[in-house]
Scaffold this motif. Structure first.
Motif, mmCIF file in Angstrom:
data_model
loop_
_atom_site.group_PDB
_atom_site.id
_atom_site.type_symbol
_atom_site.label_atom_id
_atom_site.label_comp_id
_atom_site.label_asym_id
_atom_site.label_seq_id
_atom_site.Cartn_x
_atom_site.Cartn_y
_atom_site.Cartn_z
ATOM 1 N N ARG A 223 0.826 -1.205 0.000
ATOM 2 C CA ARG A 223 0.000 0.000 0.000
ATOM 3 C C ARG A 223 0.863 1.258 0.000
ATOM 4 O O ARG A 223 0.658 2.172 -0.807
ATOM 5 C CB ARG A 223 -0.903 -0.010 1.235
ATOM 6 C CG ARG A 223 -1.806 1.224 1.362
ATOM 7 C CD ARG A 223 -2.417 1.297 2.747
ATOM 8 N NE ARG A 223 -1.398 1.504 3.783
ATOM 9 C CZ ARG A 223 -1.280 0.767 4.881
ATOM 10 N NH1 ARG A 223 -2.103 -0.254 5.117
ATOM 11 N NH2 ARG A 223 -0.331 1.041 5.776
ATOM 12 N N ASP A 224 1.845 1.310 0.890
ATOM 13 C CA ASP A 224 2.609 2.538 1.082
ATOM 14 C C ASP A 224 3.646 2.780 -0.013
ATOM 15 O O ASP A 224 3.929 3.934 -0.350
ATOM 16 C CB ASP A 224 3.313 2.507 2.444
ATOM 17 C CG ASP A 224 2.332 2.462 3.600
ATOM 18 O OD1 ASP A 224 1.164 2.829 3.404
ATOM 19 O OD2 ASP A 224 2.749 2.044 4.702
ATOM 20 N N THR A 225 4.233 1.714 -0.556
ATOM 21 C CA THR A 225 5.309 1.864 -1.546
ATOM 22 C C THR A 225 4.804 1.776 -2.974
ATOM 23 O O THR A 225 5.224 2.556 -3.836
ATOM 24 C CB THR A 225 6.393 0.785 -1.307
ATOM 25 O OG1 THR A 225 6.923 0.940 0.008
ATOM 26 C CG2 THR A 225 7.516 0.916 -2.328
ATOM 27 N N PHE A 226 3.893 0.836 -3.232
ATOM 28 C CA PHE A 226 3.432 0.614 -4.603
ATOM 29 C C PHE A 226 2.012 1.117 -4.851
ATOM 30 O O PHE A 226 1.594 1.240 -6.007
ATOM 31 C CB PHE A 226 3.501 -0.871 -4.955
ATOM 32 C CG PHE A 226 4.899 -1.427 -5.010
ATOM 33 C CD1 PHE A 226 5.674 -1.292 -6.153
ATOM 34 C CD2 PHE A 226 5.444 -2.083 -3.917
ATOM 35 C CE1 PHE A 226 6.966 -1.798 -6.208
ATOM 36 C CE2 PHE A 226 6.735 -2.600 -3.954
ATOM 37 C CZ PHE A 226 7.497 -2.451 -5.107
ATOM 38 N N GLY A 227 1.264 1.355 -3.793
ATOM 39 C CA GLY A 227 -0.109 1.819 -3.946
ATOM 40 C C GLY A 227 -1.032 0.770 -4.519
ATOM 41 O O GLY A 227 -1.965 1.090 -5.266
ATOM 42 N N ILE A 228 -0.803 -0.507 -4.165
ATOM 43 C CA ILE A 228 -1.612 -1.595 -4.710
ATOM 44 C C ILE A 228 -2.018 -2.556 -3.602
ATOM 45 O O ILE A 228 -1.442 -2.567 -2.513
ATOM 46 C CB ILE A 228 -0.861 -2.387 -5.799
ATOM 47 C CG1 ILE A 228 0.403 -3.057 -5.217
ATOM 48 C CG2 ILE A 228 -0.514 -1.494 -6.983
ATOM 49 C CD1 ILE A 228 1.075 -4.039 -6.161
ATOM 50 N N SER A 229 -3.003 -3.376 -3.929
ATOM 51 C CA SER A 229 -3.310 -4.555 -3.123
ATOM 52 C C SER A 229 -2.900 -5.777 -3.936
ATOM 53 O O SER A 229 -2.678 -5.684 -5.150
ATOM 54 C CB SER A 229 -4.804 -4.625 -2.789
ATOM 55 O OG SER A 229 -5.572 -4.776 -3.988
ATOM 56 N N ALA A 230 -2.789 -6.923 -3.272
ATOM 57 C CA ALA A 230 -2.332 -8.123 -3.971
ATOM 58 C C ALA A 230 -2.882 -9.367 -3.289
ATOM 59 O O ALA A 230 -3.303 -9.331 -2.126
ATOM 60 C CB ALA A 230 -0.807 -8.175 -4.010
ATOM 61 N N TRP A 231 -2.867 -10.462 -4.044
ATOM 62 C CA TRP A 231 -3.263 -11.769 -3.518
ATOM 63 C C TRP A 231 -2.024 -12.639 -3.436
ATOM 64 O O TRP A 231 -1.203 -12.683 -4.363
ATOM 65 C CB TRP A 231 -4.282 -12.402 -4.450
ATOM 66 C CG TRP A 231 -4.686 -13.806 -4.068
ATOM 67 C CD1 TRP A 231 -5.604 -14.173 -3.138
ATOM 68 C CD2 TRP A 231 -4.173 -15.023 -4.632
ATOM 69 N NE1 TRP A 231 -5.714 -15.541 -3.070
ATOM 70 C CE2 TRP A 231 -4.840 -16.092 -3.993
ATOM 71 C CE3 TRP A 231 -3.224 -15.298 -5.613
ATOM 72 C CZ2 TRP A 231 -4.574 -17.426 -4.298
ATOM 73 C CZ3 TRP A 231 -2.961 -16.616 -5.926
ATOM 74 C CH2 TRP A 231 -3.635 -17.669 -5.279
ATOM 75 N N PHE A 232 -1.856 -13.327 -2.306
ATOM 76 C CA PHE A 232 -0.696 -14.213 -2.122
ATOM 77 C C PHE A 232 -1.144 -15.519 -1.502
ATOM 78 O O PHE A 232 -1.980 -15.540 -0.593
ATOM 79 C CB PHE A 232 0.355 -13.556 -1.218
ATOM 80 C CG PHE A 232 1.458 -14.504 -0.832
ATOM 81 C CD1 PHE A 232 2.491 -14.778 -1.717
ATOM 82 C CD2 PHE A 232 1.436 -15.155 0.394
ATOM 83 C CE1 PHE A 232 3.493 -15.677 -1.388
ATOM 84 C CE2 PHE A 232 2.437 -16.052 0.738
ATOM 85 C CZ PHE A 232 3.467 -16.316 -0.157
ATOM 86 N N GLU A 233 -0.553 -16.605 -1.993
ATOM 87 C CA GLU A 233 -0.828 -17.905 -1.390
ATOM 88 C C GLU A 233 0.366 -18.827 -1.598
ATOM 89 O O GLU A 233 0.972 -18.842 -2.684
ATOM 90 C CB GLU A 233 -2.081 -18.538 -1.994
ATOM 91 C CG GLU A 233 -2.470 -19.843 -1.302
ATOM 92 C CD GLU A 233 -3.840 -20.347 -1.724
ATOM 93 O OE1 GLU A 233 -4.098 -21.553 -1.552
ATOM 94 O OE2 GLU A 233 -4.632 -19.536 -2.233
ATOM 95 N N ALA A 234 0.703 -19.593 -0.568
ATOM 96 C CA ALA A 234 1.715 -20.636 -0.688
ATOM 97 C C ALA A 234 1.023 -21.886 -1.209
ATOM 98 O O ALA A 234 0.110 -22.412 -0.562
ATOM 99 C CB ALA A 234 2.363 -20.899 0.660
#
Length: 260
Positions: A235-246
């Motif tokens: 949020r603070d560096t790229f201004g995005i949200s993301a999905w992550f999963e192992a």
């Protein structure tokens, strides 16, 4: 083994501070992804580390004489302009320049290094083709092969997968991982590391052992990919949200939306 040590590195260009007090060390076996938004200072950092830009602070590479530096680190810049219509083999052989005595021809050892580089990048069949007649993506792979032929302990590549198709993006990142894992067999350098600047965070998560995040000329995070790319940092560096999963096939990271 430490292959690179940087302490308090700062760069000002045109009276503007581009890098501020950057410190880091790179050990053999690491694949370090250098990430950050446009203008964060990634290219400036890599060039300053190599002594290609005036800077303050210390870089263990920048202080070396040019020929010694060429044996310690291979460099692939963003620029991919190839001016001369030479064969792929001839261009890749230029990567052996730091190892050649002025006025002497390439040795069997140099030829073997060129063969290994061509094979790694899937270019063995392109050996005798004229490099300026190749596509942009193919030329990028040839330039990467030139850097690989140098067989330096540290490889530094600035956005090397930009413009490559997905298969070659993945295979290039796998090549970096295999370089870092080399054990010195078959005449290759023992104990390597890679620093690669990236914009594809998904590939960085899957193939890098470590991510360094730059923002406004400073390091804001440094560590394992799964611990660095937190929702707050995205949020603070790229201004995005993301999905992550192992997953059973490895970590999967997908940027989702631009945050307002």
């Amino acid at each position: 083994m430490t292959l690179l040590s940087v302490k308090g590195l700062s760069v000002s260009l045109g009276g503007r501070a581009v890098l501020q007090d950057v410190s880091l060390a790179v050990q053999k076996g690491e694949v370090v992804g250098l990430i950050g938004p446009n203008g964060a200072g990634k290219t400036t950092l890599m060039r300053a580390i190599l002594g290609l830009l005036p800077h303050q602070g210390h870089s263990s590479l920048a202080q070396l004489p040019p020929r010694t530096r060429g044996r310690a680190a291979a460099w692939m810049p963003q620029s991919r302009e190839i001016a001369w219509p030479v064969s792929v083999e001839t261009l890749v052989t230029l990567g052996r320049t730091p190892h050649l005595t002025p006025g002497h021809r390439a040795t069997a050892e140099d030829s073997a290094a060129v063969d290994r580089a061509l094979e790694r990048m899937g270019l063995a069949a392109f050996r005798h083709r004229i490099v300026t007649a190749l596509s942009g993506g193919e030329q990028a792979r040839v330039l990467m092969a030139r850097a690989l032929a140098q067989e330096a302990p540290l490889l530094m590549a600035d956005e090397p997968i930009a413009g490559l198709d997905p298969a070659h993006q993945i295979s290039t990142m796998r090549t970096f991982a295999s370089l870092a894992a080399e054990d010195g067999t078959e005449g290759q350098t023992e104990g390597r590391a890679v620093i690669v600047s990236l914009h594809d965070l998904g590939l960085g998560v899957r193939h890098c052992t470590r991510l360094i995040v730059l923002d406004q000329g400073r390091i804001v995070a440094d560590g394992a990919p799964t611990t660095v790319l937190t929702p707050a940092l995205l949020r603070d560096t790229f201004g995005i949200s993301a999905w992550f999963e192992a997953t059973p096939k490895g970590p999967v990271f997908q940027p989702l939306e631009v945050l307002e």
